[in-house]
Scaffold this motif. Structure first.
Motif, PDB file in Angstrom:
ATOM      1  N   ARG A  98      -2.610 -19.464 -27.954  1.00 59.70           N
ATOM      2  CA  ARG A  98      -3.045 -18.106 -28.429  1.00 59.70           C
ATOM      3  C   ARG A  98      -4.306 -18.218 -28.836  1.00 59.70           C
ATOM      4  O   ARG A  98      -4.826 -19.517 -29.297  1.00 59.70           O
ATOM      5  N   ASP A  99      -5.313 -17.296 -28.825  1.00 61.43           N
ATOM      6  CA  ASP A  99      -6.646 -17.208 -29.476  1.00 61.43           C
ATOM      7  C   ASP A  99      -7.031 -16.558 -30.786  1.00 61.43           C
ATOM      8  O   ASP A  99      -8.080 -16.434 -31.120  1.00 61.43           O
ATOM      9  N   LYS A 108      -9.399 -22.249 -37.630  1.00 61.34           N
ATOM     10  CA  LYS A 108      -9.128 -22.038 -36.681  1.00 61.34           C
ATOM     11  C   LYS A 108      -8.292 -22.849 -35.788  1.00 61.34           C
ATOM     12  O   LYS A 108      -8.058 -24.012 -35.816  1.00 61.34           O
ATOM     13  N   PHE A 109      -7.142 -22.289 -35.272  1.00 59.91           N
ATOM     14  CA  PHE A 109      -6.101 -22.599 -34.558  1.00 59.91           C
ATOM     15  C   PHE A 109      -6.328 -23.021 -33.133  1.00 59.91           C
ATOM     16  O   PHE A 109      -6.867 -21.807 -32.525  1.00 59.91           O
ATOM     17  N   ASP A 110      -6.344 -23.917 -32.368  1.00 58.34           N
ATOM     18  CA  ASP A 110      -6.669 -24.214 -31.149  1.00 58.34           C
ATOM     19  C   ASP A 110      -6.368 -25.753 -30.454  1.00 58.34           C
ATOM     20  O   ASP A 110      -5.523 -26.121 -31.302  1.00 58.34           O
ATOM     21  N   GLY A 111      -6.905 -25.881 -29.402  1.00 57.99           N
ATOM     22  CA  GLY A 111      -6.371 -26.968 -28.354  1.00 57.99           C
ATOM     23  C   GLY A 111      -6.630 -28.256 -29.332  1.00 57.99           C
ATOM     24  O   GLY A 111      -5.836 -29.159 -29.534  1.00 57.99           O
ATOM     25  N   ASN A 112      -7.703 -28.373 -30.072  1.00 54.73           N
ATOM     26  CA  ASN A 112      -7.929 -29.557 -30.900  1.00 54.73           C
ATOM     27  C   ASN A 112      -7.018 -29.628 -32.179  1.00 54.73           C
ATOM     28  O   ASN A 112      -6.835 -30.892 -32.432  1.00 54.73           O
ATOM     29  N   ALA A 113      -6.451 -28.641 -32.469  1.00 55.48           N
ATOM     30  CA  ALA A 113      -5.622 -28.822 -33.640  1.00 55.48           C
ATOM     31  C   ALA A 113      -4.265 -29.170 -33.304  1.00 55.48           C
ATOM     32  O   ALA A 113      -3.743 -29.909 -33.748  1.00 55.48           O
ATOM     33  N   VAL A 143      -7.654 -31.989 -24.262  1.00 59.14           N
ATOM     34  CA  VAL A 143      -8.120 -30.513 -24.437  1.00 59.14           C
ATOM     35  C   VAL A 143      -9.101 -30.173 -23.495  1.00 59.14           C
ATOM     36  O   VAL A 143      -9.923 -30.436 -23.611  1.00 59.14           O
ATOM     37  N   ILE A 144      -8.293 -29.031 -22.592  1.00 60.79           N
ATOM     38  CA  ILE A 144      -9.246 -28.751 -21.574  1.00 60.79           C
ATOM     39  C   ILE A 144     -10.296 -27.612 -21.992  1.00 60.79           C
ATOM     40  O   ILE A 144     -11.323 -27.631 -21.561  1.00 60.79           O
ATOM     41  N   ASP A 145     -10.041 -26.723 -22.978  1.00 61.19           N
ATOM     42  CA  ASP A 145     -10.820 -25.876 -23.629  1.00 61.19           C
ATOM     43  C   ASP A 145      -9.848 -25.326 -24.851  1.00 61.19           C
ATOM     44  O   ASP A 145      -8.852 -25.851 -25.099  1.00 61.19           O
ATOM     45  N   GLU A 146     -10.489 -24.414 -25.651  1.00 58.09           N
ATOM     46  CA  GLU A 146      -9.809 -23.982 -26.862  1.00 58.09           C
ATOM     47  C   GLU A 146      -8.352 -23.693 -26.815  1.00 58.09           C
ATOM     48  O   GLU A 146      -7.486 -23.663 -27.575  1.00 58.09           O
TER      49      GLU A 146
END
Length: 540
Positions: A98-99, A108-113, A143-146
């Motif tokens: 989810r974005d 922010k929650f993202d792929g890095n998280a 992590v491909i992107d966020e």
């Protein structure tokens, strides 16, 4: 913990049994603080990345979300991840995230998280006692992107999706990891429907308030948006009559673990209900030290297992609320093998013959067996301050049964620090605990030789210190197998050998018995039989 698309799970059975309702079920309403009392605390740490305790997962769940959620039919539902796929070689799990998700601290929650969380779990500095073992072949996250990640494994891991759906692999705000493990034992930050500014207070509990920004509920929830409750107040009331009395006097709205002797009474009390959930995973078992001490001798393990009337003790103490266990795993666990259930049952005569065979033929003045001038002693470190479900009374009855056999079963009351010290060096003859997990991979965490505690490298949970190459091989094959039928056969092989080796002494099957006011509605159970509160509400 929870099982997904590549392994259909036998979901925990849940039922609601009650007397007359004074407050009929209606439309959910918002507002109110749910007052809930537990029967034990988390031993000072609520961080599910670190702690293996059932109560830690329960306390963390209102705060942390997971990548996926489990449906009642054993399939997966979206949560922080909207889509996922598994590569043909079962080594790569691809997720679309989810974005629109933020942690309660604004992060922010993202792929890095996600990567930061998984990396932290397997970092030896975390000293994870459960979570790291559920992703034992984890090789890293790309992590491909966020919103797109690939989670890599060095070997196939069919337990990954079950594990990632649990609170133990729940996603925390990465910036908080800099606070250190001790700080995270009392306060964690997630993206969940509730937050806790103060965090956990030892021996008191934890208070939560609603996260008003929450708008990313799991796909299997009964509603979307904010939680109904304004907050939750969880208190620790370890004394059973006090906990029940707090409920029936309306000082508390719901309680964990209704005392078995009072379950029927509460069911028939107007205005109250009892919800039950069968817990999968490891039963409440005794784990004899297979590596050293008296139980390193398989003859003594068999004698202890068949020479005590476990069934009668459990039946009389728990009034049918908990059933006598016959296997390391609970019958509600997918892959449970009935053929591995304890054979022969109670046989005091044979047990005495086995003890004689092992050379313990003499008795001292107190009736205990002696060999070469030494008494047959079993050392049992016990955490009395964390007693639940009358386990202290049960232990005393097992002690009495052991005395009849001529075994001096010594209960040594210890602090949590001493307990952990003994645990990691094998300074005990027997330990006891339960292990609620929705995945049959619980058997690997409990009995694989790689999980024998050996700090500082291994903080494992094989407290039986059991090592059998046949079992290790069967569990490794099961972990790599995605076909349910084939996988179950491998787990069955392991269960049968563990049983024949008398490596574990099964005691009772735990069933969560939640007592609540009839005003409290919408409490659900996770597959591990933990109650959850996102859908809960209080009738006005």
């Amino acid at each position: 913990m929870a099982l997904g698309t590549s392994l259909i799970v036998l979901v925990t059975a849940c039922a609601s049994e009650s007397g007359t309702r004074s407050h009929p079920i209606g439309e959910a309403v918002q507002g109110g603080v749910l007052r809930f009392a537990t029967n034990s605390g988390p031993g000072g740490c609520i961080d599910p990345h670190q702690s293996p305790a059932d109560i830690a997962g329960f306390i963390a769940r209102p705060i942390v979300d997971s990548l996926v959620a489990l449906n009642a039919d054993g399939t997966l539902a979206p949560w922080l991840a909207t889509e996922w796929a598994v590569s043909e070689d079962q080594l790569t799990y691809s997720f679309t995230l989810r974005d629109d998700v933020t942690f309660s601290n604004g992060e922010k929650f993202d792929g890095n998280a996600v990567k930061a969380n998984l990396d932290r779990i397997v970092d030896p500095a975390t000293k994870s006692q459960l979570a790291a073992n559920t992703i034992v072949t984890y090789a890293g996250t790309d992590v491909i992107d966020e919103t797109h990640i690939e989670v890599k494994f060095s070997e196939p891991n069919s337990a990954f999706l079950p594990s990632v759906a649990s609170a133990y692999l729940g996603i925390q705000a990465p910036s908080t990891f800099a606070d250190g493990t001790d700080a995270l034992c009392t306060k964690i930050v997630g993206s969940g429907p509730f937050t806790s500014d103060e965090g956990y207070v030892l021996n008191r509990g934890i208070d939560y308030v609603r996260n008003d920004d929450y708008d990313w509920a799991p796909g299997n929830a009964d509603h979307t948006g904010q939680a109904y409750l304004d907050g939750i107040s969880i208190q620790e009331i370890t004394e059973e009559s006090s906990r029940l009395g707090a409920l029936t006097s309306n000082q508390i709205d719901a309680i964990a673990s209704v005392p078995p002797v009072n379950v029927e009474q509460l069911r028939n009390t107007e205005g109250f209900e009892v919800d039950t959930a069968a817990a999968p995973g490891g039963n409440y078992n005794y784990y004899p030290n297979n590596q050293s001490g008296p139980f390193a001798n398989p003859v003594l393990r068999e004698a202890f297992r068949i020479g005590i009337d476990w069934k009668t003790v459990v039946d009389k103490l728990y009034f049918g609320v908990f059933q006598p266990a016959k296997n390391t795993l609970s019958p509600s666990t997918v892959g449970y093998d009935e053929t591995s259930e304890s054979s022969g049952g109670y046989d005091e005569e044979r047990a005495n013959a086995l003890l004689d065979q092992a050379g313990w033929t003499e008795r001292d003045s107190e009736g205990y067996r002696v060999k070469d001038g030494s008494r047959l002693v079993v050392d049992h470190p016990y955490l009395r301050e964390y007693t639940r479900e009358q386990r202290d009374t049960l232990l005393e009855q097992i002690q009495a049964g052991a005395k009849k056999l001529g075994i001096d079963h010594r209960i040594r009351n210890v602090t949590i620090d001493q307990y952990m010290a003994d645990l990691y060096v094998g300074g005990y003859d027997i330990l006891d605990f339960s292990w609620q997990r929705a995945s049959p991979d619980a058997l690997r965490t409990l009995t694989d030789s790689a999980n024998i505690p050996s700090p500082p490298d291994t903080y494992g949970t094989n407290l039986a210190r059991y090592s059998n190459p046949e079992v290790d091989a069967a569990l490794a094959t099961a972990l790599a197998e995605t076909d349910l039928v084939a996988q179950s056969e491998h787990y069955a092989t392991a269960q049968r050998r563990i049983s024949s080796d008398n490596a574990v002494f099964p005691v009772y099957v735990f069933n969560y018995a939640l007592g609540r006011s009839g005003k409290v509605q919408g409490i659900r159970f996770e597959p591990q039989a933990f109650p959850t509160f996102y859908d809960a509400w209080i009738a006005q």
